[in-house]
Motif scaffolding. Sequence first.
Motif, mmCIF file in Angstrom:
data_model
loop_
_atom_site.group_PDB
_atom_site.id
_atom_site.type_symbol
_atom_site.label_atom_id
_atom_site.label_comp_id
_atom_site.label_asym_id
_atom_site.label_seq_id
_atom_site.Cartn_x
_atom_site.Cartn_y
_atom_site.Cartn_z
ATOM 1 N N LEU A 38 0.830 -1.201 0.000
ATOM 2 C CA LEU A 38 0.000 0.000 0.000
ATOM 3 C C LEU A 38 0.869 1.257 0.000
ATOM 4 N N ALA A 39 1.983 1.194 0.739
ATOM 5 C CA ALA A 39 2.897 2.337 0.741
ATOM 6 C C ALA A 39 3.550 2.517 -0.627
ATOM 7 N N SER A 42 1.108 4.174 -3.023
ATOM 8 C CA SER A 42 0.480 5.404 -2.544
ATOM 9 C C SER A 42 1.071 6.617 -3.271
ATOM 10 N N ASN A 44 2.055 9.207 -1.633
ATOM 11 C CA ASN A 44 2.940 9.857 -0.682
ATOM 12 C C ASN A 44 4.390 9.503 -1.014
ATOM 13 N N ARG A 48 6.378 5.992 -0.095
ATOM 14 C CA ARG A 48 6.823 5.202 -1.239
ATOM 15 C C ARG A 48 8.335 4.995 -1.196
ATOM 16 N N TYR A 125 -11.283 5.984 -3.090
ATOM 17 C CA TYR A 125 -10.073 5.210 -3.405
ATOM 18 C C TYR A 125 -10.005 3.914 -2.606
ATOM 19 N N TRP A 126 -10.160 4.003 -1.279
ATOM 20 C CA TRP A 126 -10.020 2.815 -0.437
ATOM 21 C C TRP A 126 -11.142 1.822 -0.670
#
Length: 215
Positions: A38-39, A42, A44, A48, A125-126
């Motif tokens: 997920l990171a 993302s 962010n 990332r 999104y989620w």
Amino acid sequence: MDLLVDSFPELLAGLVVTLLLGVVSFILGSVLGALIMLARISGNVVLRGLATAYVSVFRGTPLLIQIMIIYFGLPQIGLQIPPIPSAIIAFTLFSAAYLSENFRAGVLGVDSGQWEAAASMAMPYWKTLRRIIFPQAIRIALPPVGGRFIALMKDTSLASAVTVVELTRVAEGIGTSTFRYMDALLVVGLVYWLINTCLQVGQQALERRMGRAYA
């Protein structure tokens, strides 16, 4: 055959520890791998970057070194961890790096039209990830994830380096006490083969079942 009968209690105890290491590490690694994935996807930049660095470090260094750092290295900074938890932590961190890439490949493998369709309905999104993308991504990622589980079960043999009495350590003990190293190692190798054969059969059955669901 006599060696197998005489050593059955030790082999059974080692098998239990091996399964414990593999199953627990895979479950924890899957959870951590999903978070890293997920990171990685993302928007962010910091998240990332951290996730990318994590994957690079744990995929780019030997698992045995990671196990030894946790068991032998951490006590030098005042953190003493028993053998089995040390092995589980190392296997979890290592497998999470690979599983995160398997999960990410599954998510990226979902047709981009699925995202566009969800966006056209103003789906958050989620919610799009949870209800549309993840169910399809799991099917795509299943073969490599299953392969990682099988590889992890074999990797548990490295725990013997930090005195964990799993199957490989049991084989070493039997060989030392009986001087029948070849027989002991062949027996343990057969046990590993049987475990992974069962896992392969289970994975194939699950793939067929999921394939029918999306046919």
